[in-house]
Design a protein around this motif. Structure first.
Motif, PDB file in Angstrom:
ATOM      1  N   PRO A 213       0.828  -1.213   0.000  1.00  0.00           N
ATOM      2  CA  PRO A 213       0.000   0.000   0.000  1.00  0.00           C
ATOM      3  C   PRO A 213       0.856   1.254   0.000  1.00  0.00           C
ATOM      4  CG  PRO A 213       0.106  -0.928   2.202  1.00  0.00           C
ATOM      5  CD  PRO A 213       0.801  -1.918   1.299  1.00  0.00           C
ATOM      6  N   VAL A 214       0.281   2.342  -0.439  1.00  0.00           N
ATOM      7  CA  VAL A 214       0.882   3.665  -0.289  1.00  0.00           C
ATOM      8  C   VAL A 214       0.547   4.154   1.116  1.00  0.00           C
ATOM      9  CG1 VAL A 214       0.889   6.045  -1.130  1.00  0.00           C
ATOM     10  CG2 VAL A 214       0.679   4.135  -2.748  1.00  0.00           C
ATOM     11  N   ILE A 215       1.534   4.700   1.830  1.00  0.00           N
ATOM     12  CA  ILE A 215       1.327   5.109   3.221  1.00  0.00           C
ATOM     13  C   ILE A 215       1.723   6.571   3.392  1.00  0.00           C
ATOM     14  CG2 ILE A 215       1.989   4.722   5.622  1.00  0.00           C
ATOM     15  CD1 ILE A 215       2.493   1.804   4.902  1.00  0.00           C
ATOM     16  N   LEU A 216       0.800   7.357   3.954  1.00  0.00           N
ATOM     17  CA  LEU A 216       1.051   8.743   4.312  1.00  0.00           C
ATOM     18  C   LEU A 216       0.834   8.886   5.817  1.00  0.00           C
ATOM     19  CD1 LEU A 216       0.372   8.834   1.216  1.00  0.00           C
ATOM     20  CD2 LEU A 216      -0.645  11.074   1.623  1.00  0.00           C
ATOM     21  N   GLN A 217       1.866   9.345   6.544  1.00  0.00           N
ATOM     22  CA  GLN A 217       1.754   9.498   7.989  1.00  0.00           C
ATOM     23  C   GLN A 217       2.750  10.529   8.489  1.00  0.00           C
ATOM     24  OE1 GLN A 217       3.227   5.296   9.021  1.00  0.00           O
ATOM     25  NE2 GLN A 217       4.281   6.528  10.561  1.00  0.00           N
ATOM     26  N   GLY A 218       2.691  10.844   9.783  1.00  0.00           N
ATOM     27  CA  GLY A 218       3.622  11.793  10.375  1.00  0.00           C
ATOM     28  C   GLY A 218       5.016  11.216  10.503  1.00  0.00           C
ATOM     29  N   ALA A 231       2.442   7.312  16.141  1.00  0.00           N
ATOM     30  CA  ALA A 231       1.586   6.939  15.014  1.00  0.00           C
ATOM     31  C   ALA A 231       0.118   6.871  15.411  1.00  0.00           C
ATOM     32  CB  ALA A 231       2.036   5.597  14.445  1.00  0.00           C
ATOM     33  N   PHE A 232      -0.169   6.723  16.710  1.00  0.00           N
ATOM     34  CA  PHE A 232      -1.550   6.656  17.191  1.00  0.00           C
ATOM     35  C   PHE A 232      -2.103   8.030  17.574  1.00  0.00           C
ATOM     36  CE2 PHE A 232      -0.950   2.043  18.953  1.00  0.00           C
ATOM     37  CZ  PHE A 232      -0.756   1.604  17.654  1.00  0.00           C
ATOM     38  N   VAL A 233      -1.302   9.087  17.401  1.00  0.00           N
ATOM     39  CA  VAL A 233      -1.707  10.428  17.805  1.00  0.00           C
ATOM     40  C   VAL A 233      -2.155  11.206  16.575  1.00  0.00           C
ATOM     41  CG1 VAL A 233      -1.003  12.552  18.957  1.00  0.00           C
ATOM     42  CG2 VAL A 233      -0.042  10.358  19.696  1.00  0.00           C
ATOM     43  N   ALA A 234      -3.381  11.729  16.592  1.00  0.00           N
ATOM     44  CA  ALA A 234      -3.899  12.502  15.464  1.00  0.00           C
ATOM     45  C   ALA A 234      -3.221  13.866  15.384  1.00  0.00           C
ATOM     46  CB  ALA A 234      -5.412  12.671  15.605  1.00  0.00           C
ATOM     47  N   GLY A 235      -3.277  14.485  14.199  1.00  0.00           N
ATOM     48  CA  GLY A 235      -2.765  15.839  14.024  1.00  0.00           C
ATOM     49  C   GLY A 235      -1.270  15.940  13.904  1.00  0.00           C
ATOM     50  N   MET A 236      -0.603  14.861  13.489  1.00  0.00           N
ATOM     51  CA  MET A 236       0.857  14.883  13.396  1.00  0.00           C
ATOM     52  C   MET A 236       1.347  15.572  12.124  1.00  0.00           C
ATOM     53  SD  MET A 236       1.588  13.640  16.227  1.00  0.00           S
ATOM     54  CE  MET A 236       3.344  13.764  16.020  1.00  0.00           C
ATOM     55  N   TRP A 237       0.431  15.820  11.155  1.00  0.00           N
ATOM     56  CA  TRP A 237       0.780  16.576   9.944  1.00  0.00           C
ATOM     57  C   TRP A 237      -0.490  17.214   9.408  1.00  0.00           C
ATOM     58  CZ3 TRP A 237      -0.573  14.415   4.902  1.00  0.00           C
ATOM     59  CH2 TRP A 237      -1.142  13.153   4.975  1.00  0.00           C
ATOM     60  N   ASN A 259      -3.180   4.472   2.414  1.00  0.00           N
ATOM     61  CA  ASN A 259      -3.491   4.637   3.830  1.00  0.00           C
ATOM     62  C   ASN A 259      -3.063   6.035   4.262  1.00  0.00           C
ATOM     63  OD1 ASN A 259      -4.311   1.965   3.838  1.00  0.00           O
ATOM     64  ND2 ASN A 259      -2.383   1.203   4.657  1.00  0.00           N
ATOM     65  N   ILE A 260      -4.030   6.838   4.691  1.00  0.00           N
ATOM     66  CA  ILE A 260      -3.762   8.211   5.126  1.00  0.00           C
ATOM     67  C   ILE A 260      -4.036   8.262   6.619  1.00  0.00           C
ATOM     68  CG2 ILE A 260      -4.292  10.634   4.754  1.00  0.00           C
ATOM     69  CD1 ILE A 260      -5.423   9.871   2.007  1.00  0.00           C
ATOM     70  N   LEU A 261      -2.987   8.506   7.407  1.00  0.00           N
ATOM     71  CA  LEU A 261      -3.071   8.258   8.841  1.00  0.00           C
ATOM     72  C   LEU A 261      -2.671   9.481   9.661  1.00  0.00           C
ATOM     73  CD1 LEU A 261      -1.210   4.799   8.741  1.00  0.00           C
ATOM     74  CD2 LEU A 261      -3.672   5.200   8.561  1.00  0.00           C
ATOM     75  N   SER A 262      -3.460   9.783  10.692  1.00  0.00           N
ATOM     76  CA  SER A 262      -3.088  10.649  11.815  1.00  0.00           C
ATOM     77  C   SER A 262      -2.675  12.061  11.426  1.00  0.00           C
ATOM     78  CB  SER A 262      -1.969   9.979  12.638  1.00  0.00           C
ATOM     79  OG  SER A 262      -2.404   8.738  13.138  1.00  0.00           O
ATOM     80  N   ALA A 263      -3.441  12.684  10.519  1.00  0.00           N
ATOM     81  CA  ALA A 263      -3.213  14.073  10.140  1.00  0.00           C
ATOM     82  C   ALA A 263      -4.268  14.963  10.805  1.00  0.00           C
ATOM     83  CB  ALA A 263      -3.259  14.213   8.619  1.00  0.00           C
ATOM     84  N   ALA A 291      -7.433  14.615  13.329  1.00  0.00           N
ATOM     85  CA  ALA A 291      -7.770  15.569  14.383  1.00  0.00           C
ATOM     86  C   ALA A 291      -8.970  16.436  14.036  1.00  0.00           C
ATOM     87  CB  ALA A 291      -6.557  16.460  14.688  1.00  0.00           C
ATOM     88  N   VAL A 292      -9.385  16.470  12.761  1.00  0.00           N
ATOM     89  CA  VAL A 292     -10.595  17.209  12.388  1.00  0.00           C
ATOM     90  C   VAL A 292     -11.489  16.296  11.555  1.00  0.00           C
ATOM     91  CG1 VAL A 292     -11.537  19.338  11.428  1.00  0.00           C
ATOM     92  CG2 VAL A 292      -9.236  19.343  12.399  1.00  0.00           C
TER      93      VAL A 292
END
Length: 488
Positions: A213-218, A231-237, A259-263, A291-292
């Protein structure tokens, strides 16, 4: 009474003096050793050109008498930087007296020189303590990974076209704007620094697969607490934005297995146009822990299938303007349901899904849901805001909905459920002490099992994990489950 008080004070002074003398008495007995809170200090993957977070451990002298640490040193000393009770120069860490029952705190960071390697490399060192002729060691280890670094002094990078490849990860510090064509190869991994975003003004294509998969995360891949990764915290980016301004050509966004995670915001697609709208095709994707918002579509036509949209502080899915077809998706709103507070923003008391068909700024909204799950902590998780519900014609059928009954046309064969303790999913709660994270696959007793429409399932015969939906028993078709995960 006065004499008794003096005797008590004198006795306490004698005891303190005795203990102090005992603690300050230095032992040279080789059998007396130090004790460490950790035998190994291990860092997860550390990006080259980016320093790690600081880890720590404690050195105890649990003996009654003091010990002399004659020398503290590293075997290599190249990548790991050590600070002991404020002393960063280990050449000065000689003949260090540690009193009985006392301790030292050791802080460790790692900086890895860039290499030409695409694959992670393993580095290690030992931090050694010499006491009474013995050498005791704590192992220091880390994985280093070279990256494509996207960073400019103004924190803005602009490209006409760009393809993210899978040879090595990307570390993105900037607002990364692509004016024409943006693509992601299977296995591409993007790590974003705080507030970094992607702005796509042209066509977008993500070619992820189940295996890659393509992965986007902080970019924080260390731990907030010992058992809670960032990685479990929202709003990292910041998030991923697809923007279609006024132009003649309609934009196409085709995203598969991303997969778009924790922004702050997962995927935000917006158009200023009233016709010739952009088309989003979102399949087999996971948009989780934001986070939103999770997925926002404004004046965008969309086909969304086999996707998990989960855990946003506000709406997991917000729709306003355009025609949308949702098939076999799991939409689950359990943001910050945990026994430890890790999110900087609280969950808002809003539905998991909000369909806005009353906005004067957008074209009419027509959305259908088939074989989907919409659930969350609220009693009502699906809201359709429309002026004349009886004329809302799109089909909402064969879904599991933790919501009030819908009074719109073509809302048929849905299962409405409002019980708080119904086991719909495997796990809707983050138990950090047990290392148990959210799992939105179906529980064995889930009321979402076997309620899907078989003809609808033919368009997506495999679930998000590649398991078949269409099954037979003695020649009879077994009805598929709702949502993006088929129970096995």
């Amino acid at each position: 009474m006065h004499h008794l008080q003096l005797r008590i004070i004198l006795l306490c002074a004698i005891i303190v003096a005795f203990c102090a003398c005992k603690e300050d008495k230095v032992s040279s007995n080789p059998a007396m050793q130090l004790t460490f809170s950790k035998d190994v200090v291990s860092f997860d993957t550390v990006f080259t050109s980016l320093g790690s977070a600081t880890l720590q451990f404690v050195v105890y002298n649990k003996n009654a008498n003091a010990l002399i640490i004659s020398r503290i040193w590293q075997d290599v000393g190249a990548d790991f930087k050590v600070n002991i009770d404020g002393e960063a120069d280990l050449s000065k860490a000689t003949d260090w007296q540690l009193r009985g029952g006392d301790s030292l705190i050791v802080f460790v960071k790692v900086n890895i020189d860039p290499t030409s390697q695409n694959n992670p490399l393993f580095i290690r060192d030992n931090l050694n303590f010499a006491v009474n002729g013995n050498v005791q060691s704590v192992e220091l280890q880390a994985y280093g990974q070279n990256v494509h670094l996207i960073k400019t002094p103004k924190r803005l990078t602009v490209r006409d076209n760009y393809i993210f490849t899978a040879d090595r990860p990307y570390l993105i510090y900037d607002t990364f704007a692509v004016s024409s064509y943006l693509a992601f190869d299977a296995g591409a991994r993007l790590y974003f620094h705080n507030e970094a975003v992607i702005l796509a003004y042209g066509d977008v294509q993500a070619k992820g697969t189940l295996e890659q998969p393509v992965i986007l995360q902080g970019d924080r891949i260390d731990n907030l607490y010992d058992s809670v990764p960032y990685a479990f915290v929202a709003g990292m980016w910041g998030g991923f934005y697809c923007i279609d301004a006024e132009s003649s050509a309609a934009k196409t966004y085709a995203l598969d297995y991303i997969n778009i995670l924790s922004a702050n915001v997962g995927l935000f697609c917006v158009s200023d146009k009233k016709d010739n709208l952009p088309q989003l095709t979102l399949t087999n994707c996971r948009i989780h822990n934001h986070a939103v918002y999770g997925l926002v579509l404004q004046n965008v036509n969309a086909y969304v299938a086999n996707c998990e949209l989960s855990n946003a502080a506000a709406y997991c899915l917000y729709l306003s303007g355009g025609k949308h077809n949702f098939v076999h998706n799991t939409i689950a709103s359990y943001f910050n349901a945990t026994d430890v507070r890790i999110q900087s923003t609280p969950r808002q008391d809003v539905a998991a899904v909000y369909i806005n068909n009353v906005s004067k700024n957008n074209i009419p909204t027509n959305t259908s849901f088939r074989n989907c799950i919409v659930s969350g902590v609220r009693r009502n998780n699906l809201l359709v805001a429309t002026p004349l519900p009886q004329y809302y014609e799109d089909t909402i059928a064969n879904n599991f909905l933790k919501a009030d009954s819908l009074h719109v046309s073509n809302a048929i064969n849905n299962i409405y459920w409002q019980e708080k303790d119904t086991a719909v999913f495997c796990n809707t709660y983050y138990k950090y002490k047990e290392y148990v994270y959210y799992d939105f696959q179906l529980d064995s007793l889930s009321p979402a099992r076997g309620i899907g429409d078989s003809l609808t399932a033919l368009s997506v015969p495999l679930d998000r994990l590649g398991k078949p939906r269409i099954r037979f028993n003695n020649g009879d078709t077994i009805r598929p489950d709702a949502g993006c995960y088929q129970y096995q």
